[in-house]
Design a protein around this motif. Structure first.
Motif, short mmCIF file in Angstrom:
data_model
loop_
_atom_site.label_atom_id
_atom_site.label_comp_id
_atom_site.label_asym_id
_atom_site.label_seq_id
_atom_site.Cartn_x
_atom_site.Cartn_y
_atom_site.Cartn_z
N GLN A 171 0.87 -1.18 0.00
CA GLN A 171 0.00 0.00 0.00
C GLN A 171 0.91 1.23 0.00
O GLN A 171 1.55 1.53 1.00
CB GLN A 171 -0.90 0.04 1.24
N PHE A 172 1.00 1.91 -1.12
CA PHE A 172 1.88 3.07 -1.23
C PHE A 172 1.17 4.31 -0.70
O PHE A 172 0.09 4.67 -1.16
CB PHE A 172 2.32 3.26 -2.68
N VAL A 173 1.81 4.95 0.28
CA VAL A 173 1.21 6.12 0.93
C VAL A 173 2.19 7.29 0.83
O VAL A 173 3.34 7.19 1.27
CB VAL A 173 0.89 5.82 2.41
N GLU A 174 1.74 8.40 0.26
CA GLU A 174 2.58 9.58 0.09
C GLU A 174 2.51 10.48 1.32
O GLU A 174 1.46 10.61 1.96
CB GLU A 174 2.13 10.40 -1.12
N ALA A 175 3.64 11.13 1.60
CA ALA A 175 3.69 12.20 2.60
C ALA A 175 4.71 13.22 2.12
O ALA A 175 5.91 12.93 2.10
CB ALA A 175 4.07 11.66 3.97
N ARG A 176 4.25 14.37 1.68
CA ARG A 176 5.16 15.38 1.15
C ARG A 176 5.86 16.15 2.25
O ARG A 176 6.90 16.78 2.03
CB ARG A 176 4.41 16.34 0.23
N GLY A 177 5.31 16.09 3.45
CA GLY A 177 5.92 16.79 4.58
C GLY A 177 5.26 16.36 5.87
O GLY A 177 4.29 15.57 5.87
N PRO A 178 5.74 16.85 7.01
CA PRO A 178 5.20 16.46 8.32
C PRO A 178 3.70 16.72 8.46
O PRO A 178 3.02 16.00 9.20
CB PRO A 178 5.99 17.34 9.30
N GLU A 179 3.20 17.69 7.73
CA GLU A 179 1.76 18.00 7.82
C GLU A 179 0.90 16.87 7.26
O GLU A 179 -0.32 16.83 7.51
CB GLU A 179 1.45 19.31 7.10
N ASP A 180 1.51 15.95 6.52
CA ASP A 180 0.76 14.83 5.92
C ASP A 180 0.82 13.55 6.76
O ASP A 180 0.18 12.56 6.40
CB ASP A 180 1.31 14.51 4.53
N PHE A 181 1.58 13.55 7.84
CA PHE A 181 1.81 12.31 8.58
C PHE A 181 0.53 11.71 9.17
O PHE A 181 0.28 10.51 9.04
CB PHE A 181 2.84 12.51 9.69
N ASP A 182 -0.26 12.54 9.82
CA ASP A 182 -1.48 12.02 10.46
C ASP A 182 -2.42 11.41 9.42
O ASP A 182 -2.97 10.33 9.62
CB ASP A 182 -2.20 13.13 11.23
N ARG A 183 -2.58 12.11 8.31
CA ARG A 183 -3.43 11.60 7.23
C ARG A 183 -2.89 10.29 6.67
O ARG A 183 -3.64 9.34 6.41
CB ARG A 183 -3.54 12.65 6.14
N ALA A 184 -1.56 10.22 6.51
CA ALA A 184 -0.94 9.01 5.96
C ALA A 184 -1.19 7.80 6.85
O ALA A 184 -1.55 6.72 6.36
CB ALA A 184 0.56 9.23 5.77
N PHE A 185 -1.04 7.97 8.15
CA PHE A 185 -1.25 6.83 9.06
C PHE A 185 -2.73 6.46 9.16
O PHE A 185 -3.06 5.29 9.36
CB PHE A 185 -0.65 7.13 10.43
N SER A 186 -3.58 7.45 8.99
CA SER A 186 -5.02 7.14 8.96
C SER A 186 -5.35 6.26 7.75
O SER A 186 -6.15 5.31 7.84
CB SER A 186 -5.84 8.43 8.90
#
Length: 330
Positions: A199-214
């Motif tokens: 499952q490939f999950v993008e995170a362009r920066g720290p602001e995306d971390f919570d969304r990525a783990f969700s």
């Protein structure tokens, strides 16, 4: 020669000796510029570089002077700091902040030699024309190659034998386009060979971390592979905390994550890479041209497992994996 003339000549020679000694030119002190993205995030890396210098006879404050410049985690400061080092006309600039620091140094000077330590994709990022013959004024040591992703997938599969879905966290733009594509392809091929679904999950920066783990938890991922990234490395404590909060066994490409209580890492020994950078500095100080020194790829890899984290996750690390580990944190 009579006694009086002989004594006069002798005394004159003795008096002249210290003056002649004082007239000898002092040994040149080498001047190194050290440009870091965030020294506080990895003090052991700088120390490894200094130890590498000491191992080959360079001691700071004795026969080498080092000008330090630290962006303190703010990449936008790197160009100005690199320009400062270029203006000082140091003998060589060493960079320790991934491609961002190395590129800032390259943009600041085309004349001074530059040695990058632990840069993931020197060709794809435009630092060098090729690994074998870098060309220009830049060379150094590469850190990551695409095949490493598959190896990480193998380690997490062995740690969690029953896992069926493995999330892969990556940062778009962290590498050159070709390397990025090869890494993602490598993760997909390895997952297929291991009979797991990626499952490939993008995170362009720290602001995306919570969304990525969700996204990972919604998809019921049973484990996580975190691809290398300077941004991720600087935010490693938060990533490790999120993996623990979501009870995701995770494998990382650098042991710094395991020191921050991450589960396990497999990748190059980064401290060893920084230590090796000192040999490049030595060659350049002795007259070698950076463009003629091939970029060195990592040769020393290590598997590190944090058994405390495994216990907190309720994970029994297989004996076969324990036996292969270079280090286990109790």
């Amino acid at each position: 020669m009579d006694r009086r003339r002989f004594l006069g000549t002798l005394i004159g020679s003795l008096l002249a000796a210290p003056l002649a000694a004082d007239a000898r030119p002092a040994a040149k002190i080498a001047r190194i510029g050290y440009l870091a993205l965030n020294r506080a995030a990895g003090p052991h890396r700088q120390e490894a570089f200094l130890q590498g210098l000491r191992d080959i006879g360079y001691v700071e404050g004795r026969n080498v002077a080092i000008e330090y410049r630290d962006a303190e985690g703010r990449p936008e400061r790197l160009p100005a700091l690199a320009a400062e080092l270029a203006a000082l006309k140091v003998d060589v600039i060493v960079t320790g902040g991934g491609a961002q620091a190395a590129l800032a140094a390259k943009q600041a000077t085309s004349a001074l030699p530059i040695v990058f330590a632990a840069t993931a994709d020197p060709v794809g990022s435009g630092l060098v024309t090729s690994l074998a013959r870098p060309g220009g004024n830049v060379t150094g040591l590469s850190l990551i190659f695409p095949e490493l992703v598959g190896k990480c997938q193998e380690q997490i599969k062995q740690a969690v034998p029953g896992v069926s879905r493995v999330a892969v966290l990556w940062q778009p733009g962290a590498y050159g386009e070709r390397t990025e594509r090869d890494m993602l392809k490598g993760a997909e091929v390895a997952a297929r060979a291991l009979v797991v679904r990626p499952q490939f999950v993008e995170a362009r920066g720290p602001e995306d971390f919570d969304r990525a783990f969700s996204e990972m938890t919604r998809a019921r991922a049973g484990a996580l592979t975190v691809l290398g990234s300077v941004t991720f490395a600087n935010e490693r404590r938060r990533l490790v905390d999120l993996a623990a909060k979501n009870r995701l066994p995770a494998v990382y490409m650098e042991r710094d994550y395991v020191d921050a209580v991450g589960l396990m890492s497999y990748g190059p020994n980064v401290a060893d890479v920084f230590r090796r950078a000192a040999t490049y500095v030595d060659k350049i100080l002795k007259g070698a041209k950076p463009g003629d020194l091939p970029v060195e790829q990592p040769t020393k890899f290590e598997l590190v497992i944090n058994l405390k984290t495994a216990k907190a996750l309720g994970l029994a690390v297989p004996q076969s994996l324990r036996q292969r580990a270079d280090e286990m944190i109790q």
